[in-house]
Design a protein around this motif. Structure first.
Motif, PDB file in Angstrom:
ATOM      1  N   GLY A  99       0.821  -1.206   0.000  1.00 30.52           N
ATOM      2  CA  GLY A  99       0.000   0.000   0.000  1.00 30.52           C
ATOM      3  C   GLY A  99       0.850   1.250   0.000  1.00 30.52           C
ATOM      4  N   ASP A 100       0.444   2.216   0.791  1.00 29.09           N
ATOM      5  CA  ASP A 100       1.203   3.470   0.884  1.00 29.09           C
ATOM      6  C   ASP A 100       2.094   3.491   2.128  1.00 29.09           C
ATOM      7  OD1 ASP A 100      -0.618   3.789   2.916  1.00 29.09           O
ATOM      8  OD2 ASP A 100      -1.463   5.666   2.170  1.00 29.09           O
ATOM      9  N   LEU A 101       2.364   2.312   2.684  1.00 28.02           N
ATOM     10  CA  LEU A 101       3.239   2.127   3.849  1.00 28.02           C
ATOM     11  C   LEU A 101       2.687   2.784   5.116  1.00 28.02           C
ATOM     12  CD1 LEU A 101       6.681   2.726   2.079  1.00 28.02           C
ATOM     13  CD2 LEU A 101       5.469   0.577   2.391  1.00 28.02           C
ATOM     14  N   GLU A 102       1.366   2.893   5.211  1.00 27.99           N
ATOM     15  CA  GLU A 102       0.732   3.541   6.359  1.00 27.99           C
ATOM     16  C   GLU A 102       1.133   2.891   7.685  1.00 27.99           C
ATOM     17  OE1 GLU A 102      -1.086   5.983   8.868  1.00 27.99           O
ATOM     18  OE2 GLU A 102      -0.755   6.376   6.741  1.00 27.99           O
ATOM     19  N   LEU A 134       4.016   1.578   8.462  1.00 28.58           N
ATOM     20  CA  LEU A 134       5.348   2.060   8.847  1.00 28.58           C
ATOM     21  C   LEU A 134       5.277   3.494   9.357  1.00 28.58           C
ATOM     22  CD1 LEU A 134       7.646   0.578   6.058  1.00 28.58           C
ATOM     23  CD2 LEU A 134       7.140  -0.317   8.335  1.00 28.58           C
ATOM     24  N   ARG A 135       4.428   4.318   8.734  1.00 29.20           N
ATOM     25  CA  ARG A 135       4.249   5.692   9.226  1.00 29.20           C
ATOM     26  C   ARG A 135       3.714   5.667  10.659  1.00 29.20           C
ATOM     27  NH1 ARG A 135       1.954   6.287   4.692  1.00 29.20           N
ATOM     28  NH2 ARG A 135       2.977   7.304   2.990  1.00 29.20           N
ATOM     29  N   ALA A 136       2.776   4.769  10.906  1.00 23.66           N
ATOM     30  CA  ALA A 136       2.214   4.651  12.249  1.00 23.66           C
ATOM     31  C   ALA A 136       3.306   4.278  13.250  1.00 23.66           C
ATOM     32  CB  ALA A 136       1.093   3.609  12.268  1.00 23.66           C
ATOM     33  N   ALA A 137       4.168   3.361  12.869  1.00 20.61           N
ATOM     34  CA  ALA A 137       5.252   2.939  13.770  1.00 20.61           C
ATOM     35  C   ALA A 137       6.175   4.109  14.085  1.00 20.61           C
ATOM     36  CB  ALA A 137       6.035   1.792  13.141  1.00 20.61           C
ATOM     37  N   VAL A 138       6.519   4.894  13.062  1.00 17.11           N
ATOM     38  CA  VAL A 138       7.403   6.054  13.255  1.00 17.11           C
ATOM     39  C   VAL A 138       6.738   7.080  14.173  1.00 17.11           C
ATOM     40  CG1 VAL A 138       8.451   8.035  12.070  1.00 17.11           C
ATOM     41  CG2 VAL A 138       8.676   5.744  11.106  1.00 17.11           C
ATOM     42  N   ASP A 139       5.420   7.242  14.029  1.00 18.06           N
ATOM     43  CA  ASP A 139       4.673   8.204  14.849  1.00 18.06           C
ATOM     44  C   ASP A 139       4.325   7.672  16.236  1.00 18.06           C
ATOM     45  OD1 ASP A 139       4.744   9.867  12.654  1.00 18.06           O
ATOM     46  OD2 ASP A 139       2.681   9.448  12.024  1.00 18.06           O
ATOM     47  N   MET A 168       0.111  -4.195  10.155  1.00 19.36           N
ATOM     48  CA  MET A 168       0.640  -4.551   8.833  1.00 19.36           C
ATOM     49  C   MET A 168       1.311  -3.331   8.205  1.00 19.36           C
ATOM     50  SD  MET A 168      -0.298  -7.772   8.371  1.00 19.36           S
ATOM     51  CE  MET A 168      -0.212  -8.032   6.622  1.00 19.36           C
ATOM     52  N   VAL A 169       2.265  -3.569   7.336  1.00 16.12           N
ATOM     53  CA  VAL A 169       2.987  -2.489   6.660  1.00 16.12           C
ATOM     54  C   VAL A 169       2.025  -1.550   5.941  1.00 16.12           C
ATOM     55  CG1 VAL A 169       4.660  -1.956   4.841  1.00 16.12           C
ATOM     56  CG2 VAL A 169       5.113  -3.822   6.423  1.00 16.12           C
ATOM     57  N   ASP A 170       0.979  -2.098   5.349  1.00 12.67           N
ATOM     58  CA  ASP A 170       0.025  -1.262   4.608  1.00 12.67           C
ATOM     59  C   ASP A 170      -0.993  -0.573   5.515  1.00 12.67           C
ATOM     60  OD1 ASP A 170      -1.725  -3.308   5.288  1.00 12.67           O
ATOM     61  OD2 ASP A 170      -2.158  -3.885   3.218  1.00 12.67           O
ATOM     62  N   GLY A 171      -0.914  -0.807   6.820  1.00 17.97           N
ATOM     63  CA  GLY A 171      -1.821  -0.180   7.770  1.00 17.97           C
ATOM     64  C   GLY A 171      -3.066  -0.989   8.053  1.00 17.97           C
ATOM     65  N   GLY A 172      -3.246  -2.115   7.383  1.00 18.71           N
ATOM     66  CA  GLY A 172      -4.433  -2.943   7.566  1.00 18.71           C
ATOM     67  C   GLY A 172      -4.367  -3.796   8.824  1.00 18.71           C
ATOM     68  N   ALA A 173      -5.466  -4.513   9.043  1.00 22.83           N
ATOM     69  CA  ALA A 173      -5.552  -5.429  10.179  1.00 22.83           C
ATOM     70  C   ALA A 173      -4.651  -6.636   9.938  1.00 22.83           C
ATOM     71  CB  ALA A 173      -6.998  -5.896  10.354  1.00 22.83           C
ATOM     72  N   TYR A 174      -4.172  -7.239  11.017  1.00 24.89           N
ATOM     73  CA  TYR A 174      -3.251  -8.367  10.910  1.00 24.89           C
ATOM     74  C   TYR A 174      -3.878  -9.532  10.155  1.00 24.89           C
ATOM     75  CZ  TYR A 174       0.079 -11.998  11.974  1.00 24.89           C
ATOM     76  OH  TYR A 174       0.996 -13.010  11.856  1.00 24.89           O
ATOM     77  N   ASP A 175      -3.121 -10.048   9.216  1.00 25.55           N
ATOM     78  CA  ASP A 175      -3.514 -11.203   8.410  1.00 25.55           C
ATOM     79  C   ASP A 175      -2.245 -12.050   8.285  1.00 25.55           C
ATOM     80  OD1 ASP A 175      -3.900 -13.009   6.304  1.00 25.55           O
ATOM     81  OD2 ASP A 175      -4.913 -11.554   5.018  1.00 25.55           O
TER      82      ASP A 175
END
Length: 149
Positions: free
Chosen positions: A9-12, A14-19, A25-32
């Motif tokens: 995705g747009d790496l959402e 990873l952005r969340a982790a930095v913030d 998930m790397v794409d910001g979605g729910a764990y799968d």
């Protein structure tokens, strides 16, 4: 292809982790778990491509290539699964579908990548078992997602 598709995705995530926000998930979605495994392989391929570009740019003698030895059911990959599932899956994949490889074959792939004169000076390659279960390692194009610089 079976199950979830590898996408970052747009790496959402990873952005969340930095913030400092929670993320699964790397794409910001729910764990799968299926997608997480595939996303990790996609991240490995993208890392390989970037590392290869940088090594070539620096004129390094080091070469990097990626490989997938295929489905090796007796390697411990399924150690966290229920024993019944693992036994049934292994039996079907090995004896019915004939799509598995052996741990010895997987080790032989590593040996080939390290020592084969066929790969001397070649870099940025992706090699995988094809057709599955036939103990043949061939050069293949990675998925379009893995080529997305």
């Amino acid at each position: 292809r079976v199950g979830s598709k590898a996408t970052l995705g747009d790496l959402e995530g990873l952005r969340a982790a930095v913030d400092g926000r929670a993320w699964d998930m790397v794409d910001g979605g729910a764990y799968d778990p299926d997608k997480a495994y595939k996303d990790s392989k996609l991240c490995n391929m993208l890392f390989l491509r970037e590392l290869d570009l940088r090594l070539v740019e620096k004129r390094s003698p080091v070469t990097v290539n990626a490989f997938s030895p295929g489905l090796i059911t007796r390697s411990g990959l399924f150690r966290s699964q229920q024993k019944l599932f693992t036994s049934v899956f292994d039996f079907i994949a090995t004896n019915v579908a004939h799509v598995t490889e052996t741990p010895e074959y997987g080790g032989g792939c590593i040996d080939y990548l390290i020592q084969s004169p066929d790969l001397e000076g070649r870099h940025g390659l992706f090699l995988s078992d094809y057709p599955p279960g036939k103990h043949t390692l061939v050069e293949r194009e990675p998925s379009p997602e893995a080529q997305d610089d």
